[in-house]
Design a protein around this motif. Structure first.
Motif, PDB file in Angstrom:
ATOM      1  N   MET A 157       0.851  -1.198   0.000  1.00  0.00           N
ATOM      2  CA  MET A 157       0.000   0.000   0.000  1.00  0.00           C
ATOM      3  C   MET A 157       0.882   1.242   0.000  1.00  0.00           C
ATOM      4  O   MET A 157       1.808   1.359   0.786  1.00  0.00           O
ATOM      5  N   SER A 158       0.628   2.178  -0.927  1.00  0.00           N
ATOM      6  CA  SER A 158       1.422   3.399  -1.003  1.00  0.00           C
ATOM      7  C   SER A 158       1.134   4.274   0.198  1.00  0.00           C
ATOM      8  O   SER A 158       0.145   4.094   0.905  1.00  0.00           O
ATOM      9  N   ALA A 159       2.003   5.276   0.410  1.00  0.00           N
ATOM     10  CA  ALA A 159       1.810   6.198   1.534  1.00  0.00           C
ATOM     11  C   ALA A 159       0.501   6.965   1.380  1.00  0.00           C
ATOM     12  O   ALA A 159      -0.220   7.203   2.355  1.00  0.00           O
ATOM     13  N   VAL A 160       0.190   7.341   0.121  1.00  0.00           N
ATOM     14  CA  VAL A 160      -1.049   8.084  -0.116  1.00  0.00           C
ATOM     15  C   VAL A 160      -2.258   7.214   0.183  1.00  0.00           C
ATOM     16  O   VAL A 160      -3.200   7.629   0.867  1.00  0.00           O
ATOM     17  N   ASP A 161      -2.206   5.971  -0.323  1.00  0.00           N
ATOM     18  CA  ASP A 161      -3.322   5.058  -0.069  1.00  0.00           C
ATOM     19  C   ASP A 161      -3.469   4.780   1.421  1.00  0.00           C
ATOM     20  O   ASP A 161      -4.578   4.712   1.954  1.00  0.00           O
ATOM     21  N   GLY A 162      -2.316   4.614   2.100  1.00  0.00           N
ATOM     22  CA  GLY A 162      -2.362   4.340   3.539  1.00  0.00           C
ATOM     23  C   GLY A 162      -2.961   5.495   4.310  1.00  0.00           C
ATOM     24  O   GLY A 162      -3.747   5.295   5.237  1.00  0.00           O
ATOM     25  N   SER A 163      -2.608   6.710   3.918  1.00  0.00           N
ATOM     26  CA  SER A 163      -3.143   7.886   4.596  1.00  0.00           C
ATOM     27  C   SER A 163      -4.649   7.997   4.396  1.00  0.00           C
ATOM     28  O   SER A 163      -5.399   8.299   5.328  1.00  0.00           O
ATOM     29  N   ALA A 164      -5.112   7.729   3.171  1.00  0.00           N
ATOM     30  CA  ALA A 164      -6.545   7.790   2.886  1.00  0.00           C
ATOM     31  C   ALA A 164      -7.297   6.725   3.682  1.00  0.00           C
ATOM     32  O   ALA A 164      -8.381   6.983   4.218  1.00  0.00           O
ATOM     33  N   ALA A 165      -6.692   5.538   3.744  1.00  0.00           N
ATOM     34  CA  ALA A 165      -7.335   4.464   4.499  1.00  0.00           C
ATOM     35  C   ALA A 165      -7.387   4.797   5.986  1.00  0.00           C
ATOM     36  O   ALA A 165      -8.373   4.485   6.673  1.00  0.00           O
ATOM     37  N   PHE A 166      -6.326   5.431   6.485  1.00  0.00           N
ATOM     38  CA  PHE A 166      -6.298   5.825   7.908  1.00  0.00           C
ATOM     39  C   PHE A 166      -7.381   6.871   8.178  1.00  0.00           C
ATOM     40  O   PHE A 166      -8.097   6.814   9.183  1.00  0.00           O
ATOM     41  N   ASP A 167      -7.528   7.833   7.245  1.00  0.00           N
ATOM     42  CA  ASP A 167      -8.580   8.845   7.402  1.00  0.00           C
ATOM     43  C   ASP A 167      -9.967   8.192   7.416  1.00  0.00           C
ATOM     44  O   ASP A 167     -10.847   8.567   8.211  1.00  0.00           O
ATOM     45  N   ALA A 168     -10.147   7.226   6.523  1.00  0.00           N
ATOM     46  CA  ALA A 168     -11.439   6.524   6.473  1.00  0.00           C
ATOM     47  C   ALA A 168     -11.683   5.758   7.774  1.00  0.00           C
ATOM     48  O   ALA A 168     -12.813   5.716   8.287  1.00  0.00           O
ATOM     49  N   LEU A 169     -10.624   5.161   8.311  1.00  0.00           N
ATOM     50  CA  LEU A 169     -10.748   4.443   9.583  1.00  0.00           C
ATOM     51  C   LEU A 169     -11.160   5.394  10.705  1.00  0.00           C
ATOM     52  O   LEU A 169     -12.032   5.076  11.519  1.00  0.00           O
ATOM     53  N   ARG A 170     -10.527   6.551  10.728  1.00  0.00           N
ATOM     54  CA  ARG A 170     -10.868   7.530  11.766  1.00  0.00           C
ATOM     55  C   ARG A 170     -12.323   7.976  11.653  1.00  0.00           C
ATOM     56  O   ARG A 170     -13.021   8.138  12.662  1.00  0.00           O
ATOM     57  N   ARG A 171     -12.783   8.181  10.413  1.00  0.00           N
ATOM     58  CA  ARG A 171     -14.186   8.564  10.236  1.00  0.00           C
ATOM     59  C   ARG A 171     -15.115   7.457  10.720  1.00  0.00           C
ATOM     60  O   ARG A 171     -16.138   7.707  11.369  1.00  0.00           O
ATOM     61  N   ALA A 172     -14.735   6.212  10.435  1.00  0.00           N
ATOM     62  CA  ALA A 172     -15.564   5.082  10.860  1.00  0.00           C
ATOM     63  C   ALA A 172     -15.602   4.973  12.385  1.00  0.00           C
ATOM     64  O   ALA A 172     -16.654   4.672  12.964  1.00  0.00           O
ATOM     65  N   MET A 173     -14.467   5.216  13.025  1.00  0.00           N
ATOM     66  CA  MET A 173     -14.456   5.160  14.489  1.00  0.00           C
ATOM     67  C   MET A 173     -15.288   6.294  15.082  1.00  0.00           C
ATOM     68  O   MET A 173     -15.993   6.102  16.085  1.00  0.00           O
ATOM     69  N   ALA A 174     -15.199   7.477  14.469  1.00  0.00           N
ATOM     70  CA  ALA A 174     -15.999   8.605  14.956  1.00  0.00           C
ATOM     71  C   ALA A 174     -17.495   8.299  14.802  1.00  0.00           C
ATOM     72  O   ALA A 174     -18.299   8.600  15.696  1.00  0.00           O
ATOM     73  N   GLU A 175     -17.881   7.705  13.674  1.00  0.00           N
ATOM     74  CA  GLU A 175     -19.284   7.347  13.473  1.00  0.00           C
ATOM     75  C   GLU A 175     -19.729   6.295  14.486  1.00  0.00           C
ATOM     76  O   GLU A 175     -20.826   6.372  15.047  1.00  0.00           O
ATOM     77  N   ASN A 176     -18.874   5.313  14.737  1.00  0.00           N
ATOM     78  CA  ASN A 176     -19.226   4.251  15.687  1.00  0.00           C
ATOM     79  C   ASN A 176     -19.355   4.803  17.100  1.00  0.00           C
ATOM     80  O   ASN A 176     -20.198   4.341  17.881  1.00  0.00           O
ATOM     81  N   ALA A 177     -18.546   5.804  17.417  1.00  0.00           N
ATOM     82  CA  ALA A 177     -18.629   6.404  18.754  1.00  0.00           C
ATOM     83  C   ALA A 177     -19.986   7.054  19.006  1.00  0.00           C
ATOM     84  O   ALA A 177     -20.415   7.174  20.155  1.00  0.00           O
ATOM     85  N   GLU A 178     -20.666   7.460  17.920  1.00  0.00           N
ATOM     86  CA  GLU A 178     -21.971   8.099  18.056  1.00  0.00           C
ATOM     87  C   GLU A 178     -23.113   7.099  18.124  1.00  0.00           C
ATOM     88  O   GLU A 178     -24.259   7.482  18.379  1.00  0.00           O
ATOM     89  N   GLU A 179     -22.835   5.829  17.903  1.00  0.00           N
ATOM     90  CA  GLU A 179     -23.878   4.807  17.960  1.00  0.00           C
ATOM     91  C   GLU A 179     -24.297   4.541  19.405  1.00  0.00           C
ATOM     92  O   GLU A 179     -23.530   4.811  20.340  1.00  0.00           O
ATOM     93  N   PRO A 180     -25.487   3.981  19.613  1.00  0.00           N
ATOM     94  CA  PRO A 180     -25.914   3.667  20.984  1.00  0.00           C
ATOM     95  C   PRO A 180     -24.982   2.663  21.650  1.00  0.00           C
ATOM     96  O   PRO A 180     -24.418   1.784  20.990  1.00  0.00           O
ATOM     97  N   GLU A 181     -24.829   2.799  22.960  1.00  0.00           N
ATOM     98  CA  GLU A 181     -24.007   1.859  23.712  1.00  0.00           C
ATOM     99  C   GLU A 181     -24.561   0.444  23.570  1.00  0.00           C
ATOM    100  O   GLU A 181     -25.762   0.249  23.493  1.00  0.00           O
ATOM    101  N   GLY A 182     -23.640  -0.541  23.559  1.00  0.00           N
ATOM    102  CA  GLY A 182     -24.114  -1.918  23.549  1.00  0.00           C
ATOM    103  C   GLY A 182     -23.253  -2.832  22.707  1.00  0.00           C
ATOM    104  O   GLY A 182     -22.256  -2.418  22.088  1.00  0.00           O
TER     105      GLY A 182
END
Length: 975
Positions: A1-26
């Motif tokens: 994975m290139s550095a650019v691809d890795g950075s984009a994937a990391f950004d996507a991961l962060r967005r996914a974690m932020a979205e999951n943090a807003e989900e109901p507990e459980g």
């Protein structure tokens, strides 16, 4: 994975974690965090794994699976020890922060040895010292360990050291610290001190993800113990709303169940248990499971003690439960869990506290909450064993006769006691007559034969007048059964006979008055049920005959005084039916006063309630209020639950109409409580909750109002309560939810109300609700749905000829369009439409001066918003020339707003100066400092001519001075 691809994937991961943090507990959120960790490990980026582990740890901590958090933390700590450079500043802070979770989290898991916790506490102290952190968090953790095991001396020392240490970035937030400090004070028996500590959290000064949720729950028992019941009720309604959706807050949820069990709200406690079936079995956090099962045992023991041990109750899945069965199960489970903790701790502290919690007695017999609930009625107690001693029958007879002669409310029950005691005993005819007479009174229409039997016995006892009175009473109960003509025929004989007997001195005034009153009552029934043209005169003659006989002869005879008062009330009823409401009100007042003067205030209640209705109709709110308050006072303990509910509800409406919302809410609360007691919860109770919710809303108590209104809705129906009540309840609930930030739910309520109002002939409410729903949809981020709702509202406003609503809907749609991709042109068109709508309305010669002034103000606001919209529409990457062109357009709109507002004079001063300042900043952005300075001076001059010192004036002056200071020295370079 290139550095650019890795950075984009990391950004996507962060967005996914932020979205999951807003989900109901459980568990679902936890499972997603586990998936995201697996994705992070594929990126070959250490920081991605660190962040994913931190995310996983956090969602575990805020769930029922807290036991899982130790594994990701151990891995994070190992990564820190091996390569601390992989951690950025935030993750370094987070790692040290969650040390606290680990240390105190071990307390919640009885399988973790106490020695391991002490070792970990030392490790935390060492690492904090190396990182340069205060010992405040360490001492707080030490206090938690000591308090848990019951080492009070160490707990007090650590508590003092905790408070003495400096606050730094590792200290818990103010809200969480104050919660724990207050909890300790309450455990030490210092409830007032606890509530003082919690006050800033309860008042909203300090908040966090789980506060004030936990403080509200912890405050419930201290408030009950101190007798601060209104606060306890409010904190329960407000707090339960917060914890209901928080899966990780089982301990706080248990506090609310416990509160209900200790305040006479067992039925609501059962409803709470039914909402959370998983709480019976989730074992990832044994400490909160212990809290929950102990409270379940407390509640079930309470129900069993009320004789309801065989009642079905919600419990662990897989089988059905009775209260008695669940009591035994929960008690065993709680004690077993407590024993595990004590075995680990080497003390008996947890078991002692658990037993004490399960053994609590109610602190309040019944605290009305305002929400719907079925009253938990205790099973009838077994009959007391018959003692060897015979009851004093003569004393029972004497007491019963005293009560009936003075018209006491429990006279019928007293004669029933005589009847029970006299079984197998031969009584004289008079006693038997009175027993039969009073049993017949208790049975009503079903007592006809007993009245006849009583008449025979009175005659046998040598009292022919009372015999005739009993026959007249028999005739009256036939009228009550709907046989009015037969009743009149039946009373004719006793009537003629008693008059003849009285004229021959063969009977007294009391017996004669009784027969005459029975005849008058029958004729009044005919008025109520039949030909109102033919019979009022007969009825009035019969009533006046009673008065002619009795007035002036009452002396100390309570019965005769009651006859006079009742006759006055009958005349009042006839006057009301004839349309002479002032005369009716005067007569009802006289009747009520007569009962009170005779020492029979409970008889006055019915007529004071009627008087209140008349006075309300006559437009006398003060008199209405006096009559209702008198009825409540005079009814006292003898007032039936449904009557008490009706009076409180009427009084709530009256005092609420005077703006006394606090007192109105109290009366509505009482009305809801007594309606539930009377079994009228779905009818009268729903209406009372509707009113209570409205008053709480007016008081700004949004969460309480929402709980009450949500509770009212299932029982409210258009058929029973009217569409207006249903729509108003949905409307109020939508307002509450909007204030609480629950915008999607607010939109749903407003749309439901609008759908009902859509069918009404008058469409203003429909338009308003559609507009409010659009506001909520926009606040919820549902732009497309909001635009459709605003368009619907705009069409309705147009049909109604309401230009103000139309203009505001157009402006709102313009702002929504601006947020959309490629929406600038649509936003411009919509705002231009709003301007044209104002101008067209101003061109209508039919508008009066007040309407014109309001339209001018609306036009000014529209130009101002058009300017703001244009200024915000400029893309960041636009060319300088295009930016300048748009800003010039924006400035022109804002300047037009200044001109329009200026035409309104001082009434629009704040709006004008706000527009002046906006124009000044735009001029500054266009590199015209002299123009900006002139705008600032115009604002200062505008307020210089007034002595206003309010917040708006101060803010405007301050902003103008700031603008002047920024433009000083640049004016000469203008242009």
């Amino acid at each position: 994975m290139s550095a650019v691809d890795g950075s984009a994937a990391f950004d996507a991961l962060r967005r996914a974690m932020a979205e999951n943090a807003e989900e109901p507990e459980g568990p679902a959120r936890n499972a997603r965090a586990e998936q995201l960790l697996a994705e992070a490990e594929k990126l070959n980026i250490p920081l991605a794994v660190i962040e994913a582990l931190g995310h996983q740890l956090k969602v575990y901590n805020y769930s029922s699976e807290k036991a899982k958090m130790f594994v990701p933390f151990a891995r994070l700590l190992r990564m820190w020890d091996e390569r601390p450079e992989d951690f950025d500043e935030y993750e370094t802070h987070s790692l040290h922060w969650v040390f606290k979770w680990m240390t105190t989290g071990m307390l919640d898991q009885p399988h973790i040895p106490l020695a391991a916790m002490e070792k970990w506490l030392g490790e935390m102290e060492h690492r904090y010292r190396l990182a340069g952190h205060s010992e405040r968090a360490v001492r707080s953790a030490e206090y938690s360990v000591a308090a848990h095991v019951g080492d009070l001396e160490r707990a007090e020392r650590a508590y003092a050291a905790w408070l003495a240490a400096d606050r730094d970035s590792m200290a818990d937030c103010h809200a969480c610290e104050l919660h724990e400090q207050g909890w300790w004070q309450s455990q030490r028996g210092r409830d007032e001190e606890a509530l003082d500590l919690w006050a800033p959290v309860l008042e909203g000064e300090f908040t966090c993800a789980h506060e004030p949720h936990a403080v509200l729950a912890s405050s419930l028992k201290p408030l009950l113990r101190l007798g601060r019941l209104d606060e306890a009720r409010a904190n329960h309604l407000r707090g339960f709303r917060l914890v209901r959706a928080m899966e990780s807050m089982r301990g706080a949820y248990a506090d609310h169940v416990e509160f209900c069990a200790l305040s006479g709200n067992e039925a609501r406690a059962l409803e709470l248990l039914a909402e959370r079936p998983a709480y019976f079995t989730d074992d990832g956090h044994p400490r909160s499971l212990l809290d929950f099962t102990a409270v379940v045992a407390l509640l079930m023991d309470r129900l069993t003690g009320l004789g309801l041990g065989e009642r079905p109750v919600p419990g662990p899945a897989g089988r059905s439960w009775t209260a008695a069965e669940l009591a035994a199960h929960a008690r065993g489970q709680a004690l077993a869990l407590a024993a595990r903790f004590d075995e680990r701790n080497g003390t008996s502290h947890v078991s002692e506290r658990t037993r004490a919690r399960m053994a609590q007695r109610p602190l309040v017999e019944r605290l009305p909450l305002g929400v719907r609930a079925v009253r938990t009625v205790a099973a009838p107690a077994p009959a007391a064993p018959v003692t060897a001693r015979e009851p004093d029958l003569a004393a029972l007879v004497a007491e019963a006769r005293r009560l009936s002669d003075t018209l006491r409310p429990n006279a019928v029950e007293a004669w029933a006691a005589v009847a029970r005691a006299a079984e197998g005993v031969r009584l004289d005819p008079r006693d038997r007559a009175e027993i039969a007479d009073h049993e017949a009174m208790d049975l009503g229409p079903a007592g006809l034969e007993l009245f006849e039997q009583a008449a025979e016995l009175y005659a046998e006892a040598g009292d022919p007048g009372e015999a005739l009175a009993a026959r007249a009473r028999a005739a009256y109960v036939r009228a009550l059964a709907g046989e009015v003509d037969a009743a009149l025929a039946a009373v004719a004989g006793p009537y003629d006979e008693v008059l003849a007997l009285y004229s021959a001195d063969g009977t007294g005034v009391r017996q004669t008055a009784s027969v005459l009153m029975s005849r008058a009552r029958i004729l009044m029934r005919r008025v109520h049920e039949g030909d109102e043209e033919a019979f009022p005169t007969d009825a009035e003659s019969a009533v006046r005959e009673v008065l002619a006989l009795v007035e002036g002869r009452t002396g100390d005879d309570v019965r005769l005084a009651a006859r006079v008062a009742e006759a006055q009330a009958m005349l009042a009823e006839l006057a009301a039916r004839a349309g002479d409401l002032p005369a009716a009100a005067e007569l009802f007042t006289t009747a009520a006063a007569g009962f009170v003067a005779a020492g029979l205030p409970w008889f006055a209640v019915e007529y004071e309630a009627r008087l209140a209705g008349l006075l309300h109709h006559l437009g006398d709110p003060d008199g209405t209020e006096r009559a209702l308050r008198a009825a409540l006072e005079h009814g006292g303990p003898h007032l039936e639950a449904v009557g008490r509910a009706q009076l409180h509800l009427q009084l709530a409406e009256v005092v609420g109409g005077r703006g006394l919302d606090e007192e109105a809410a109290e009366h509505a609360l009482e009305a809801a409580h007594w309606a539930d007691e009377a079994g009228e919860g779905p009818t009268l109770g729903a209406l009372a909750r509707h009113q209570l919710g409205g008053f709480l809303l007016r008081l700004g108590r949004w969460a309480e109002a929402a709980e009450v209104l949500e509770s009212a809705l299932p029982d409210l129906s258009a058929e029973r309560h009217g569409e207006g009540a249903v729509v108003q309840t949905q409307w109020w609930l939508g307002d509450c939810l909007a204030e609480l930030g629950e915008h999607r739910a607010a939109a749903e309520r407003r749309l439901q109300a609008a759908e009902i109002a859509r069918h009404w002939p008058e469409q203003h409410d429909h338009a308003t609700l559609a507009h409010l729903a659009a506001e909520s949809l926009g606040a919820a981020g549902l732009a497309a749905e909001a635009d459709r709702a605003y368009a619907r509202a705009g069409a309705l406003w147009t049909e109604l000829g309401n230009v103000y609503g139309l203009v505001r809907s157009l402006r709102a749609r313009a702002w929504l369009a601006l947020r959309a991709e490629d929406g600038v042109d649509a936003a411009r068109r919509l705002m231009a439409d709003a301007v044209r709508a104002c101008e067209a309305a101003l061109g209508d010669a039919r508008a009066d001066e007040a309407a014109r002034q309001r339209l001018v103000g609306e036009l000014g606001h529209t130009h101002r918003q058009f300017g703001d919209l244009l200024a915000r529409s400029v893309p960041e990457d636009a060319e300088d020339d295009s930016i300048r062109a748009v800003l010039e357009e924006a400035l022109a709109e804002v300047v037009e707003a200044v001109v329009v507002f200026a035409s309104l004079g001082d009434d629009a001063l704040d709006a004008r100066t706000g527009a002046e300042l906006a124009a000044g900043w735009l001029a500054a952005d266009l590199s015209r400092p002299a123009e900006a300075a002139a705008r600032a001076r115009a604002v200062l001059d505008a307020y210089g001519d007034t002595d206003r010192a309010d917040a708006t004036a101060r803010a405007r002056r301050s902003e103008a001075e700031q603008m002047l200071s920024l433009t000083e020295g640049a004016e000469g370079r203008d242009g």
